[in-house]
Design an enzyme around this catalytic site. Structure first.
Site, PDB file in Angstrom:
ATOM      1  N   GLY A  52      10.451  -1.506   0.565  1.00 54.59           N
ATOM      2  CA  GLY A  52       9.277  -0.676   0.367  1.00 54.59           C
ATOM      3  C   GLY A  52       8.762  -0.732  -1.054  1.00 54.59           C
ATOM      4  N   CYS A  53       9.165   0.240  -1.863  1.00 56.32           N
ATOM      5  CA  CYS A  53       8.600   0.376  -3.208  1.00 56.32           C
ATOM      6  C   CYS A  53       9.001  -0.764  -4.142  1.00 56.32           C
ATOM      7  CB  CYS A  53       9.006   1.725  -3.801  1.00 56.32           C
ATOM      8  SG  CYS A  53       8.368   3.120  -2.844  1.00 56.32           S
ATOM      9  N   VAL A  54      10.203  -1.312  -3.977  1.00 58.54           N
ATOM     10  CA  VAL A  54      10.622  -2.427  -4.824  1.00 58.54           C
ATOM     11  C   VAL A  54       9.786  -3.660  -4.517  1.00 58.54           C
ATOM     12  CG1 VAL A  54      12.520  -4.042  -5.283  1.00 58.54           C
ATOM     13  CG2 VAL A  54      12.952  -1.581  -5.239  1.00 58.54           C
ATOM     14  N   SER A  83       6.126  -3.214  -5.597  1.00 61.62           N
ATOM     15  CA  SER A  83       5.987  -3.272  -7.057  1.00 61.62           C
ATOM     16  C   SER A  83       6.150  -4.701  -7.563  1.00 61.62           C
ATOM     17  CB  SER A  83       7.006  -2.350  -7.724  1.00 61.62           C
ATOM     18  OG  SER A  83       6.791  -1.001  -7.328  1.00 61.62           O
TER      19      SER A  83
END
Length: 208
Positions: free
Chosen positions: A138-140, A143
């Site tokens: 998700g966020c990794v 980003s």
């Protein structure tokens, strides 16, 4: 051809993504099931500080009703635990921010979306973004994709990122390595930090 390498630059910055209590609280809806990535991230953080590498932290927080989270907030119902400044949104003590370390509050998956991260990295004259945190798929991943799109080399630390299931975790790392950045082992990253060849970001001429 997939899989060509991007170089680890001379002006790295470290970002610790969403290492909040919500992901490490047993029984919680966002619980990852393991603290391994947190412990690895703490070691990477210590190495970065010792080498003078700038450190940025992120955490997630929403306003009343999650209206500032839009459809993402509606889709991922456990995010309701991150409304306001409750205990589940606090960063873990193992990776608590230092007095000169930036903390960015975000509302969506990417640490870049709707935040000042890109301009902060530009001010630091960073060329490489070392990434630790959660969750891998998700966020990794989001980003890392945005990092390369903004012109920063993403270096994801394999042991310092985690997910709720090994399948999306491994798929995310495979995808990042194939198309968006580099996946390095913790020992290689900390060795690079400790090599003593890294100029402090923000000093001297811009590398980008």
């Amino acid at each position: 051809m997939f899989g060509r390498s991007l170089p680890f630059g001379e002006r790295p910055a470290l970002i610790l993504i969403d290492l909040m209590r919500a992901y490490f609280e047993p029984g919680g809806e966002l619980f990852l099931g393991s603290r391994d990535c947190l412990e690895s991230a703490a070691r990477v953080l210590a190495a970065a500080r010792a080498a003078g590498v700038p450190v940025i932290h992120t955490r997630v927080a929403f306003g009343p009703g999650g209206v500032d989270g839009g459809l993402f907030f509606r889709k991922v119902t456990p995010l309701r635990h991150l409304v306001g400044d409750g205990p589940l949104g606090r960063l873990m003590p193992e990776v608590a921010p230092g007095p000169e370390e930036v903390v960015i509050v975000k509302r969506y998956a990417s640490a870049f979306f709707g935040t000042a991260l890109a301009s902060t990295l530009t001010t630091l004259r960073a060329d490489t973004l070392v990434i630790a945190g959660v969750s891998t798929s998700g966020c990794v991943r989001a980003s890392a994709v945005d990092a390369v799109q903004h012109g920063f080399v993403p270096i994801v630390v394999r042991q310092a990122v985690g997910d709720r299931d090994p399948r999306p975790h491994e798929a995310g790392l495979f995808d990042i390595q194939a198309k968006y950045g580099e996946v390095w082992d913790e020992t290689a990253v900390t060795k690079r930090f400790g090599a003593g060849r890294l100029p402090r970001a923000g000093n001297g001429p811009a590398a980008r």
